[in-house]
Design a protein around this motif. Sequence first.
Motif, PDB file in Angstrom:
ATOM      1  N   ASP A  91       0.845  -1.199   0.000  1.00  0.00           N
ATOM      2  CA  ASP A  91       0.000   0.000   0.000  1.00  0.00           C
ATOM      3  C   ASP A  91       0.880   1.248   0.000  1.00  0.00           C
ATOM      4  OD1 ASP A  91      -2.544   1.304   2.306  1.00  0.00           O
ATOM      5  OD2 ASP A  91      -2.135   1.706   0.179  1.00  0.00           O
ATOM      6  N   LEU A  92       1.943   1.222   0.829  1.00  0.00           N
ATOM      7  CA  LEU A  92       2.828   2.381   0.911  1.00  0.00           C
ATOM      8  C   LEU A  92       3.611   2.597  -0.378  1.00  0.00           C
ATOM      9  CD1 LEU A  92       4.176   1.854   4.509  1.00  0.00           C
ATOM     10  CD2 LEU A  92       2.720   3.716   3.753  1.00  0.00           C
ATOM     11  N   SER A  93       3.899   1.492  -1.110  1.00  0.00           N
ATOM     12  CA  SER A  93       4.695   1.653  -2.329  1.00  0.00           C
ATOM     13  C   SER A  93       3.817   1.684  -3.572  1.00  0.00           C
ATOM     14  CB  SER A  93       5.732   0.537  -2.449  1.00  0.00           C
ATOM     15  OG  SER A  93       5.112  -0.720  -2.383  1.00  0.00           O
ATOM     16  N   SER A  94       2.501   1.833  -3.377  1.00  0.00           N
ATOM     17  CA  SER A  94       1.624   1.853  -4.556  1.00  0.00           C
ATOM     18  C   SER A  94       1.741   3.191  -5.259  1.00  0.00           C
ATOM     19  CB  SER A  94       0.177   1.615  -4.135  1.00  0.00           C
ATOM     20  OG  SER A  94      -0.243   2.623  -3.254  1.00  0.00           O
ATOM     21  N   THR A  95       1.603   3.141  -6.599  1.00  0.00           N
ATOM     22  CA  THR A  95       1.741   4.383  -7.374  1.00  0.00           C
ATOM     23  C   THR A  95       0.405   4.839  -7.954  1.00  0.00           C
ATOM     24  OG1 THR A  95       2.359   3.006  -9.232  1.00  0.00           O
ATOM     25  CG2 THR A  95       4.147   4.049  -8.014  1.00  0.00           C
ATOM     26  N   THR A  96      -0.558   3.918  -8.049  1.00  0.00           N
ATOM     27  CA  THR A  96      -1.860   4.317  -8.581  1.00  0.00           C
ATOM     28  C   THR A  96      -2.909   4.033  -7.519  1.00  0.00           C
ATOM     29  OG1 THR A  96      -2.433   2.152  -9.432  1.00  0.00           O
ATOM     30  CG2 THR A  96      -1.137   3.584 -10.881  1.00  0.00           C
ATOM     31  N   SER A  97      -4.088   4.628  -7.690  1.00  0.00           N
ATOM     32  CA  SER A  97      -5.114   4.411  -6.670  1.00  0.00           C
ATOM     33  C   SER A  97      -5.656   2.991  -6.749  1.00  0.00           C
ATOM     34  CB  SER A  97      -6.242   5.436  -6.797  1.00  0.00           C
ATOM     35  OG  SER A  97      -6.999   5.177  -7.952  1.00  0.00           O
ATOM     36  N   ASP A  98      -5.613   2.377  -7.949  1.00  0.00           N
ATOM     37  CA  ASP A  98      -6.024   0.971  -8.073  1.00  0.00           C
ATOM     38  C   ASP A  98      -5.148   0.078  -7.215  1.00  0.00           C
ATOM     39  OD1 ASP A  98      -7.132   0.782 -11.552  1.00  0.00           O
ATOM     40  OD2 ASP A  98      -8.167   1.259  -9.669  1.00  0.00           O
ATOM     41  N   GLU A  99      -3.824   0.336  -7.280  1.00  0.00           N
ATOM     42  CA  GLU A  99      -2.887  -0.486  -6.513  1.00  0.00           C
ATOM     43  C   GLU A  99      -3.143  -0.327  -5.013  1.00  0.00           C
ATOM     44  OE1 GLU A  99       0.986   0.696  -7.848  1.00  0.00           O
ATOM     45  OE2 GLU A  99       0.875  -0.507  -9.675  1.00  0.00           O
ATOM     46  N   ALA A 100      -3.380   0.911  -4.584  1.00  0.00           N
ATOM     47  CA  ALA A 100      -3.651   1.144  -3.159  1.00  0.00           C
ATOM     48  C   ALA A 100      -4.921   0.423  -2.750  1.00  0.00           C
ATOM     49  CB  ALA A 100      -3.777   2.642  -2.892  1.00  0.00           C
ATOM     50  N   PHE A 101      -5.940   0.492  -3.582  1.00  0.00           N
ATOM     51  CA  PHE A 101      -7.213  -0.160  -3.281  1.00  0.00           C
ATOM     52  C   PHE A 101      -7.026  -1.664  -3.156  1.00  0.00           C
ATOM     53  CE2 PHE A 101     -11.742  -0.083  -2.965  1.00  0.00           C
ATOM     54  CZ  PHE A 101     -12.194  -1.254  -3.544  1.00  0.00           C
ATOM     55  N   GLU A 102      -6.322  -2.273  -4.105  1.00  0.00           N
ATOM     56  CA  GLU A 102      -6.092  -3.730  -4.064  1.00  0.00           C
ATOM     57  C   GLU A 102      -5.376  -4.126  -2.783  1.00  0.00           C
ATOM     58  OE1 GLU A 102      -8.299  -4.485  -7.076  1.00  0.00           O
ATOM     59  OE2 GLU A 102      -7.281  -6.093  -6.007  1.00  0.00           O
ATOM     60  N   SER A 103      -4.366  -3.346  -2.381  1.00  0.00           N
ATOM     61  CA  SER A 103      -3.619  -3.673  -1.167  1.00  0.00           C
ATOM     62  C   SER A 103      -4.541  -3.644   0.043  1.00  0.00           C
ATOM     63  CB  SER A 103      -2.487  -2.678  -0.941  1.00  0.00           C
ATOM     64  OG  SER A 103      -1.662  -2.612  -2.059  1.00  0.00           O
ATOM     65  N   ARG A 104      -5.330  -2.573   0.138  1.00  0.00           N
ATOM     66  CA  ARG A 104      -6.198  -2.461   1.322  1.00  0.00           C
ATOM     67  C   ARG A 104      -7.259  -3.543   1.331  1.00  0.00           C
ATOM     68  NH1 ARG A 104      -6.633   4.132   1.840  1.00  0.00           N
ATOM     69  NH2 ARG A 104      -4.481   4.399   1.147  1.00  0.00           N
ATOM     70  N   LEU A 105      -7.707  -3.916   0.125  1.00  0.00           N
ATOM     71  CA  LEU A 105      -8.694  -4.987   0.025  1.00  0.00           C
ATOM     72  C   LEU A 105      -8.121  -6.296   0.538  1.00  0.00           C
ATOM     73  CD1 LEU A 105     -11.516  -4.794  -0.978  1.00  0.00           C
ATOM     74  CD2 LEU A 105     -10.777  -5.579  -3.202  1.00  0.00           C
ATOM     75  N   GLU A 106      -6.864  -6.580   0.196  1.00  0.00           N
ATOM     76  CA  GLU A 106      -6.237  -7.812   0.672  1.00  0.00           C
ATOM     77  C   GLU A 106      -6.138  -7.824   2.184  1.00  0.00           C
ATOM     78  OE1 GLU A 106      -5.447 -10.634  -0.730  1.00  0.00           O
ATOM     79  OE2 GLU A 106      -6.163  -9.913  -2.668  1.00  0.00           O
ATOM     80  N   ILE A 107      -5.836  -6.660   2.761  1.00  0.00           N
ATOM     81  CA  ILE A 107      -5.770  -6.584   4.224  1.00  0.00           C
ATOM     82  C   ILE A 107      -7.138  -6.916   4.817  1.00  0.00           C
ATOM     83  CG2 ILE A 107      -5.422  -5.013   6.173  1.00  0.00           C
ATOM     84  CD1 ILE A 107      -3.319  -3.596   4.540  1.00  0.00           C
ATOM     85  N   ILE A 108      -8.189  -6.373   4.180  1.00  0.00           N
ATOM     86  CA  ILE A 108      -9.539  -6.657   4.663  1.00  0.00           C
ATOM     87  C   ILE A 108      -9.850  -8.145   4.532  1.00  0.00           C
ATOM     88  CG2 ILE A 108     -11.977  -6.304   4.078  1.00  0.00           C
ATOM     89  CD1 ILE A 108     -11.143  -3.397   3.361  1.00  0.00           C
ATOM     90  N   LYS A 109      -9.471  -8.743   3.403  1.00  0.00           N
ATOM     91  CA  LYS A 109      -9.759 -10.170   3.196  1.00  0.00           C
ATOM     92  C   LYS A 109      -9.079 -11.028   4.245  1.00  0.00           C
ATOM     93  CE  LYS A 109      -9.706  -9.947  -1.767  1.00  0.00           C
ATOM     94  NZ  LYS A 109      -9.209 -10.644  -2.963  1.00  0.00           N
ATOM     95  N   ILE A 110      -7.854 -10.673   4.627  1.00  0.00           N
ATOM     96  CA  ILE A 110      -7.174 -11.461   5.660  1.00  0.00           C
ATOM     97  C   ILE A 110      -7.895 -11.321   6.987  1.00  0.00           C
ATOM     98  CG2 ILE A 110      -5.068 -11.602   7.021  1.00  0.00           C
ATOM     99  CD1 ILE A 110      -3.522 -11.252   4.553  1.00  0.00           C
ATOM    100  N   ASN A 111      -8.357 -10.117   7.315  1.00  0.00           N
ATOM    101  CA  ASN A 111      -9.112  -9.942   8.549  1.00  0.00           C
ATOM    102  C   ASN A 111     -10.393 -10.758   8.528  1.00  0.00           C
ATOM    103  OD1 ASN A 111      -7.820  -8.125  10.488  1.00  0.00           O
ATOM    104  ND2 ASN A 111      -7.786  -6.701   8.776  1.00  0.00           N
ATOM    105  N   ILE A 112     -11.003 -10.916   7.348  1.00  0.00           N
ATOM    106  CA  ILE A 112     -12.198 -11.753   7.240  1.00  0.00           C
ATOM    107  C   ILE A 112     -11.833 -13.201   7.504  1.00  0.00           C
ATOM    108  CG2 ILE A 112     -13.915 -12.658   5.635  1.00  0.00           C
ATOM    109  CD1 ILE A 112     -13.986  -9.946   4.285  1.00  0.00           C
TER     110      ILE A 112
END
Lengths: 280, 281, 152
Positions: A91-112
């Motif tokens: 997430d910190l090294s993402s360059t586009t908003s899509d990349e940031a979104f995907e990273s945060r989504l993965e974090i959410i999926k792991i919490n699920i």
Amino acid sequence: MTSVIKIFLVVVFFVFSGTILIAQNSFEEQFNLAKKLYDQENYFDAVTEFKRLLYFSDKGVYNFESNFLIGLSYKNGNKFSDALQYFTLSDLSSTTSDEAFESRLEIIKINILRRTTERAFVLLDSLQNTAKFSNRIDEINYWRGWAYIFSDDWDKASATFSKIQNENQLVVFCDSIKSDFYNPQLAKYLSILPGAGQFYTGEYVSGFISIGWNVLWGYLTINAFIEDRVLDGVLIGSLLWWRFYSGNIQNAEKFALEKNLEITNSALRYLQNHFNGKKP
Amino acid sequence: MRKIFVITFLIQLLAFPQSTSFDFHSPQNIKLFADHLFCESDYLRAIEEYALIDGQFVNDTIDFKIMLSYSNLGLFKLSNEVFKRINNGSIIYPDSYLLSMKNELVIKSTPLEYSILSSFNLSQQKSFNRLVSVSTLYGEKPVVTKNDFLSVFSAEDHDIISHLYDYKFDPPYKSPTLAGIFSAIIPGSGKMYVGEWGDGITGLLVTGLFAFLAYDNFKADHTARAWLFTGVGAFFYAGNIYGSIASAQIFNAKIDFEFSNGLKVFLENKNYFLPEYDFCN
Amino acid sequence: MQSKLFFFLFILLITTSVFCQIENLKWQKENISYEKPDQFRKRNYSFQSDNAGEFIKKSLVNAYWFFISDVDGDNCAFQPTCSSFFIDATEETNIFQGSLMFSDRLIRDSNPFKINDYPRDKSGYYYDPAYNYTLSQGRIKYLPPTFVADDE
């Protein structure tokens, strides 16, 4: 310029061009090697090669993808805390908003997946409140629905999936699971009449045995009081009748909860093995 | 035409140093990456990378880091296998010797039989003496007097190590036989002797209740019921004697556990008296 | 020359054995299950051995479970329950010693103040296995009250 010198210069020119092309490919080659290991499900070695790339990388061209794929490798090895660390880095090294979104989504999926769903809801809410992701509300709701499934709230899951267009399959599925559940509170209250709670949950044998004991001890207690054997009556009533009566109530609730767990787990098994949509 | 060639040639000359071919697997780069992994505490990967380093670039410091990695992963036997390769003249040998002692202590949990190295500096000598002394706690009998034993350790550790010494060589065990005898005389007293007050009082009350019920029914001439209560009372009486013996044994096992667990926790907090190595700054 | 060869082979052997050991330690892909863990107690009604005494004993206990224990609610604070403890105790030793262990267990179960004396299992019951009470000191595995047991 003599022709020898000209030929020499041409050769050097091509060698240099060739070397530049090869050199710029070293990092790409390393990335491809690591990606190939990942695709072959050789996750430990894939992580090693991605870490190697990250360590020597100076321009950071592959930083997001390396961190992201390390996170996915750890996730596939069930190492959730390591995975979370690397998704945060991606997430910190993402360059586009899509990349940031995907990273945060993965974090959410792991919490699920590890059932820390309160955290997942907090993260989903913060995603929804971020302006640049406002056009991805459907995806956010989709994962919110999954978080509700994993926190056993099929009601809210169904309601959340209904907000998404074309997500009918999951709505129907959640509704059918919801309707199969027994109500533990109802089982408890029905058991005020011995055996009724057990009949409600389908445990007929247990219900009949419960009725039998309650009738027996109830008769003996009342009989003892009628015959003025008060101490006997109190003893039988408290030690025996009460034990079987309260046990009947507790049992009915337990059967309801057990059956609900079975229903939940078979639903989750179906989703894991037979559902074709996106999963955590 | 010539000018075009010259210009493109110069441009490429400028571009060339920035895109030199990068060898990820040169020995120097492998070592750099391995050191980085070691500093990130990714020990298994660090060991794998160190193993890739070409023979001529391997040195004793690298072997020591491999030893440390295995030890930190809990693989003490493998750590000591690596120790066999370290040259006994090298500068890192005293530290690796101390680490091998720690590994041996964890593997075997018996008194250490190592000789002191002449190449130890003062701090390493202290580590050596403390490790050897603390290992005597795994033996059957004390090797030196308690005061001599304590003198090896720093003052702040005296309380804990003294307590561990006492627990090992003079443990406050309870006798199972005595517990059984007490419970035979007064039901429940054996458990109270062991420190199980709740169980002891319950045992006394239960046995007493059935004894009373038996006596009461014999007096009232309800013979069948009286014998029933006698039987049940005897059942609990015998069970209580058995249980008192068993609970004394469990109490003794608890003493042993508190010693071995306490020693383990103490040693881990002290890092087995080994110095902290900092290869990363 | 020969010693150099042996030395080389020795280094090769150590390096290869290190590699093999490292390969075995690397974590692999693991399938993550979506299912929720089951926290309810399950009874084991099966018969373990063939002799007549064991058959009678297990039948009596099974009957107790079926007609009484499964119906009067969850009354035992221990894991294994007192009746399962009886089965385990008689299997570990013999019927007489097992009965003594069972009698002691009933007394301990009657003690309302046992809250700090036993380790817990993951469902919160007091963990109290039969092998601690066989009177052979070597079999005792002491666990402190703060411990959470994870087996069975």
